[in-house]
Write an enzyme that holds these catalytic residues in place. Structure first.
Site, PDB file in Angstrom:
ATOM      1  N   HIS A 129       0.830  -1.206   0.000  1.00  0.00           N
ATOM      2  CA  HIS A 129       0.000   0.000   0.000  1.00  0.00           C
ATOM      3  C   HIS A 129       0.868   1.260   0.000  1.00  0.00           C
ATOM      4  O   HIS A 129       0.686   2.162  -0.833  1.00  0.00           O
ATOM      5  CB  HIS A 129      -0.908  -0.024   1.229  1.00  0.00           C
ATOM      6  CG  HIS A 129      -1.849   1.131   1.320  1.00  0.00           C
ATOM      7  ND1 HIS A 129      -3.216   0.988   1.193  1.00  0.00           N
ATOM      8  CD2 HIS A 129      -1.641   2.455   1.540  1.00  0.00           C
ATOM      9  CE1 HIS A 129      -3.800   2.164   1.320  1.00  0.00           C
ATOM     10  NE2 HIS A 129      -2.852   3.079   1.541  1.00  0.00           N
ATOM     11  N   GLU A 130       1.820   1.316   0.914  1.00  0.00           N
ATOM     12  CA  GLU A 130       2.619   2.534   1.058  1.00  0.00           C
ATOM     13  C   GLU A 130       3.621   2.700  -0.076  1.00  0.00           C
ATOM     14  O   GLU A 130       3.953   3.828  -0.456  1.00  0.00           O
ATOM     15  CB  GLU A 130       3.332   2.547   2.409  1.00  0.00           C
ATOM     16  CG  GLU A 130       2.423   2.363   3.619  1.00  0.00           C
ATOM     17  CD  GLU A 130       1.280   3.362   3.690  1.00  0.00           C
ATOM     18  OE1 GLU A 130       1.398   4.452   3.080  1.00  0.00           O
ATOM     19  OE2 GLU A 130       0.264   3.064   4.346  1.00  0.00           O
ATOM     20  N   HIS A 133       2.101   4.645  -2.791  1.00  0.00           N
ATOM     21  CA  HIS A 133       2.226   6.087  -2.555  1.00  0.00           C
ATOM     22  C   HIS A 133       3.617   6.576  -2.944  1.00  0.00           C
ATOM     23  O   HIS A 133       3.771   7.637  -3.556  1.00  0.00           O
ATOM     24  CB  HIS A 133       1.969   6.412  -1.082  1.00  0.00           C
ATOM     25  CG  HIS A 133       0.584   6.104  -0.618  1.00  0.00           C
ATOM     26  ND1 HIS A 133      -0.510   6.158  -1.460  1.00  0.00           N
ATOM     27  CD2 HIS A 133       0.106   5.753   0.604  1.00  0.00           C
ATOM     28  CE1 HIS A 133      -1.601   5.849  -0.772  1.00  0.00           C
ATOM     29  NE2 HIS A 133      -1.243   5.605   0.479  1.00  0.00           N
TER      30      HIS A 133
END
Length: 248
Positions: A129-130, A133
Site C-alpha cells: 500500500h505505502e 504512494h
C-alpha cells in the site's frame, strides 16, 4: 492483464495550511519516545519496543525476499529511477494504534507500525500500500498536501491492494445482492477514510474529493496491472508480467 489508463493532470493548487497533516499518528516522526503506561503494559503487552522492532524488521526483510507484490513494487520503483534502500526508506516505528502504517512524503519513507502490523501478512499489505504512494510520488510527482492528489493515490492503493469481495463485505460496501459495484464502493470508502485520517476535513469534503478524481485514478492500474482477488494467483501473475511494463 487489465489495460492501464494513464492519469490525467490533476488540479495543482495546494492547500496553504501550515498544519503538520497526518504525522500526529506517528510520534517517532516528531522525535518523541513512546512510554506506555503500566496499564497498557499489563493489559496490552506493550513495553517491548526493541523486540517488536526486531520482529518488524524481520517481517519486512521476508516480504522483500518472498512477496511477489512487494518485489514488484520495488522493481517498478527501481525502474522509475527511485530505487529503495531498506535502511533509508523503510522504518519500523511505534504508531498510534488506529493506523498500521504510513508514507512520509517529506522524507520519502514508508513507516511500518511495529506495534500494530505484527504479522508478515499485515506487513506485506502495509508495504505494498505505502510503496504505491512512494511510486506515485516518484513517477507522477504528486503533491501530498493537495487533497485531489492525496485522494488519487489513496484510491489507487485501495484499488490495487485491498477491497476483495470479502473485505468489501466486512466493510459494509457489498452484499450477495450488491456485487456489481462492490469493489468500487469499497475503494471509495477506504480512500475516503484514508483522507480523513491524515487531513482535518469533513467527511463530506473527503467524499467529494474522492468522487471528483475517482474515475481517472481508479482506472490507473500501474505498476501492478491488475486488481488482486483473494485466494487467487493474481499477485504471482502480476510479478511474472512485470516485464510488459519495462520493470526488471
Amino acid at each position: 492483464m487489465n489495460s492501464e489508463a494513464k492519469q490525467e493532470p490533476l488540479n495543482n493548487q495546494s492547500d496553504n495550511s501550515d498544519e503538520k497533516w497526518g504525522y500526529d499518528l506517528y510520534p517517532e516522526r516528531r522525535g518523541e519516545k513512546y512510554n506506555p503506561s503500566f496499564a497498557r503494559i499489563a493489559l496490552l503487552g506493550e513495553g517491548r519496543e526493541s523486540s517488536d522492532k526486531f520482529k518488524c524488521e524481520k517481517n519486512v526483510w521476508n516480504c522483500v525476499q518472498n512477496s511477489p507484490l512487494v518485489k514488484l513494487m520495488l522493481s517498478a520503483l527501481k525502474s522509475s529511477g527511485c530505487e529503495v534502500d531498506l535502511k533509508r526508506h523503510i522504518s519500523c516505528e511505534v504508531c498510534d494504534v488506529t493506523v498500521n502504517g504510513g508514507y512520509d512524503s517529506e522524507l520519502n519513507q514508508v513507516v511500518v507500525c511495529q506495534n500494530v502490523s505484527r504479522s508478515q501478512g499485515m506487513t506485506q499489505a502495509v508495504l505494498t500500500h505505502e510503496l504505491i504512494h512512494m511510486f506515485d510520488h516518484c513517477r507522477n510527482k504528486l503533491d501530498f498536501t493537495n487533497l485531489e492528489h492525496l485522494a488519487c493515490t489513496e484510491i489507487r492503493a485501495a484499488n490495487l491492494t485491498h477491497c476483495s469481495f470479502m473485505s468489501s463485505m466486512i466493510q459494509g460496501d457489498s452484499s450477495p445482492i450488491n456485487i456489481a459495484k462492490s469493489h468500487q464502493d469499497c475503494v471509495k470508502t477506504k480512500a475516503m477514510y484514508s483522507v480523513l485520517s491524515v487531513r482535518r476535513v469533513t467527511k463530506e469534503e473527503a467524499t467529494g474529493v474522492v468522487d471528483r478524481v475517482f474515475d481517472r485514478c481508479y482506472n490507473d492500474l500501474e505498476p501492478i496491472g491488475r486488481r488482486m482477488r483473494r485466494n487467487s494467483l493474481d499477485m504471482h501473475k502480476a510479478y511474472r508480467e512485470r516485464f510488459l511494463y519495462g520493470y526488471d
